[in-house]
Design an enzyme around this catalytic site. Structure first.
Site, short mmCIF file in Angstrom:
data_model
loop_
_atom_site.label_atom_id
_atom_site.label_comp_id
_atom_site.label_asym_id
_atom_site.label_seq_id
_atom_site.Cartn_x
_atom_site.Cartn_y
_atom_site.Cartn_z
N PHE A 272 0.82 -1.21 0.00
CA PHE A 272 0.00 0.00 0.00
C PHE A 272 0.85 1.26 0.00
O PHE A 272 2.05 1.23 0.26
CB PHE A 272 -0.94 0.03 1.22
CG PHE A 272 -0.22 0.10 2.55
CD1 PHE A 272 0.33 1.30 3.02
CD2 PHE A 272 -0.09 -1.02 3.36
CE1 PHE A 272 0.99 1.38 4.23
CE2 PHE A 272 0.58 -0.95 4.59
CZ PHE A 272 1.11 0.25 5.02
N ASN B 132 11.63 -8.56 5.40
CA ASN B 132 11.88 -9.95 4.96
C ASN B 132 13.30 -9.98 4.45
O ASN B 132 13.57 -9.53 3.32
CB ASN B 132 10.97 -10.33 3.78
CG ASN B 132 9.60 -10.78 4.19
OD1 ASN B 132 9.25 -10.78 5.37
ND2 ASN B 132 8.80 -11.17 3.22
N GLY C 103 0.11 -0.94 10.41
CA GLY C 103 -1.15 -1.57 10.83
C GLY C 103 -1.87 -2.09 9.61
O GLY C 103 -1.39 -2.00 8.49
N MET D 29 -5.16 -1.91 6.96
CA MET D 29 -5.79 -0.76 6.32
C MET D 29 -6.83 -0.16 7.29
O MET D 29 -7.67 -0.87 7.83
CB MET D 29 -6.50 -1.25 5.06
CG MET D 29 -7.20 -0.20 4.28
SD MET D 29 -7.74 -0.90 2.71
CE MET D 29 -8.78 -2.24 3.27
N HIS E 26 6.60 -6.57 12.80
CA HIS E 26 6.57 -5.85 11.51
C HIS E 26 5.20 -5.33 11.14
O HIS E 26 5.06 -4.47 10.28
CB HIS E 26 7.10 -6.73 10.39
CG HIS E 26 6.06 -7.64 9.77
ND1 HIS E 26 5.35 -8.55 10.50
CD2 HIS E 26 5.62 -7.74 8.50
CE1 HIS E 26 4.53 -9.20 9.69
NE2 HIS E 26 4.66 -8.74 8.48
#
Lengths: 468, 134
Positions: A205, A330, A366, A368, A391
């Site tokens: 996002f 990651n 967080g 959406m 994360h």
């Protein structure tokens, strides 16, 4: 397996190696009661698989946002000792190598942004290719691609993307050492050619956020964060390049495990000894994806600065669009840690986990529509979690269950009712990413903060979201 | 015979079981299932061909599906028709589709995983279980 956990304190639980034959080390779970309740038993079982691998360093760690993943849970950390037959694993790093977050500050107030929010969201959506099937705007020729993979953001800077401060405020300076494009397959290189500067899809996002609360004035000031100002956050990864490298090496490591007589408790944990050709080749290829991903977020940041310039008719420098920090969640990294009282180099796999080194920014996103967080790393993290923290929120519902429970349109209306704007390439992704499909990120933050694994600096609440 | 079905496996991103009376059909139906996750059905106006070799049938399916993910991104095409010819451990494949358009995109598949991955011989033919990372 959950019933076998031993409570160490309010935020830490031990799964002793005695619970399952073959475990070489204990596993630890960093979670308060609420966070622990949200971690599935299957995720805890996966920790025991990792604890059986050669050269694993005690303990295998789950973060409070842990949920079942492929091989290693998402929200987990596994460190391996190269001098003690330790392994490196494509599966433990994850398919989206250097999936991560960038946070960029602005001088703008929520009122100023609110007045142009629709325009800002629409223009960003038009500018940043996002969603399945979106076409990239850059087409890299071989030399540029090779340099991008080797030098990451340093290469991007030489091509006019970003400024030196962006590199200074990125993990590894946005240019991780040790990448070798000759270890990356032709197919992976082809996938990388047209995808630089694309957001992707799924949980990725771009979000406009208001700094709602500041908890650590000193650090906030140092990082240019002020209550009542607006930031934007970019969450994406290394795109098809990283996916292909992970896929290629999953197969290579499956064969390597057989060759080196490594018993795999789970096929997704396919791995090779760190000091083997297959192990080092993966590391060199993975670094290429790490650099590509850092560059990807920088290119998006660069184009977002141009979007702000068009909407607010001011230079981005006047608008104060500086990178607060950019990081990976990651990744596999060579780091120095104290092991049995001695400092030594270990390979730390962080899958759905963020580096948390003393006084360095930590970003936790967080779901959406819920808050995201800026925190600072701590000394305690260095001794308890291999310098790592959570994360994100972590899923509680599968994507199928989420689409059955939520409708994309309803999720959008709910966001609008809260005064937020959301724009997605399609409605389905909104249902899949509905806030109810995720854990409560605030419970995760409470754990890492009270365990001193990372400390709250500022809470960011969403104003507008773009989903791929 | 059903072509494929999605199974709600709470811990997996998307898991499907594909069926086929022979291995060629099994591979085609697996590809159809995977692209049902990725995009709407699109007209088959363009095509991509490739060959793969693997040490066994399971690896061939893993490489075939992974290759399709790469080909759709590289060629910026959504696929909706698939042709497969397997002989021994070799595969000749053709995928047909049209230019990718995010309006017809559904969900990105990052990779095919080894979770529960496998091919089973059944009374009716073959069955493949495939889990995709989203």
């Amino acid at each position: 397996m959950k019933s076998k956990l031993q409570k160490i304190n309010e935020n830490m639980w031990r799964l002793p190696k005695s619970v399952r034959p073959g475990m070489r080390v204990d596993a630890m779970i960093l979670a308060n009661a609420q966070a622990l309740d949200m971690i599935e038993n299957e995720a805890i079982e996966q920790l025991t698989n990792v604890a059986m691998l050669p050269g694993v360093v005690e303990p295998v760690m789950a973060m409070p946002d842990a949920h079942w993943g492929y091989g290693l849970p998402m929200g987990a950390v596994g460190a391996f000792d190269p001098e003690n037959e330790g392994v490196i694993s494509s599966g433990m790093t994850g398919f989206d190598i250097n999936c991560g977050i960038n946070l960029v500050r602005t001088n703008l107030t929520p009122k100023e942004v609110q007045a142009k929010l629709r325009e800002l969201v629409d223009e960003s959506f038009k500018t940043i290719p996002c969603g399945v099937g979106a076409k990239g705007k850059l087409h890299l020729e071989k030399d540029d691609l090779n340099n991008c993979l080797k030098d990451g953001m340093k290469w991007a800077l030489s091509k006019g993307f970003g400024v030196q401060e962006d590199l200074d405020n990125t993990e590894e300076g946005g240019s991780m050492a040790g990448g070798d494009p000759s270890k990356v397959s032709e197919l992976a290189l082809k996938r990388a050619k047209k995808q630089l500067g694309t957001l992707g899809s799924g949980n990725h996002f771009l979000e406009f956020q208001e700094v709602a609360e500041v908890y650590d004035q000193e650090m906030a000031k140092k990082w240019g964060i002020e209550k009542g100002k607006v930031c934007f956050m970019v969450h994406c990864g290394s795109r098809g390049l990283g996916h292909q490298i992970a896929t290629d090496y999953l197969k290579i490591h499956e064969e390597a495990a057989k060759r080196y007589n490594i018993i795999l408790p789970d096929r997704q944990l396919a791995c090779a000894p760190i000091n083997s050709q297959e192990g080092q080749d993966y590391y060199k290829a993975m670094v290429c994806a790490v650099n590509y991903s850092f560059t990807n977020r920088l290119v998006i940041t660069h184009w977002m600065r141009e979007v702000f310039e068009r909407i607010f008719n001011k230079r981005w420098q006047e608008l104060g669009l500086q990178t607060v920090y950019g990081l990976a969640h990651n990744i596999c990294k060579k780091e120095m840690h104290i092991i049995n009282g001695q400092e030594k180099e270990v390979y730390v796999h962080r899958k759905g986990a963020t580096r948390s080194f003393p006084d360095i920014p930590v970003l936790i996103a967080g779901s959406m529509g819920t808050s995201s967080w800026l925190l600072k790393g701590t000394k305690e993290a260095m001794t308890t979690t291999f310098g790592s923290t959570a994360h994100g929120a972590g899923r509680v519902l599968s994507r199928k269950a989420a689409t059955q429970k939520y409708a994309g349109g309803a999720v959008e209306r709910e966001m609008i009712a809260k005064g937020r704007i959301v724009k997605a390439a399609n409605m389905r992704v909104l249902a899949e990413e509905a806030p109810g499909a995720y854990k409560d990120v605030d419970a995760i933050i409470e754990t890492v903060d009270s365990a001193n694994v990372s400390k709250k600096v500022a809470k960011l609440i969403p104003m507008g979201v773009i989903k791929g | 015979m059903k072509e494929y079905e999605f199974v709600d496996d709470l811990t997996s991103d998307v898991l499907f079981v594909a069926y086929g009376k022979d291995v060629n059909e099994l591979f085609v139906n697996s590809a159809k299932a995977m692209f049902d996750i990725i995009c709407e059905i699109v007209p088959a106006t363009e095509e991509v061909s490739f060959e793969i070799e693997a040490k066994d049938l399971e690896n061939l399916l893993y490489l075939y599906l992974s290759r399709l993910l790469a080909e759709y991104e590289i060629n910026e095409l959504f696929f909706s028709e698939f042709q497969v010819e397997i002989s021994g451990n070799k595969l000749n494949a053709k995928a047909l589709g049209s230019e990718a358009d995010p309006k017809q995109g559904k969900t990105q598949v990052k990779a095919v995983t080894m979770y529960k991955f496998g091919i089973k011989k059944t009374d009716e033919g073959y069955e493949a279980t495939v889990s995709c990372d989203i």
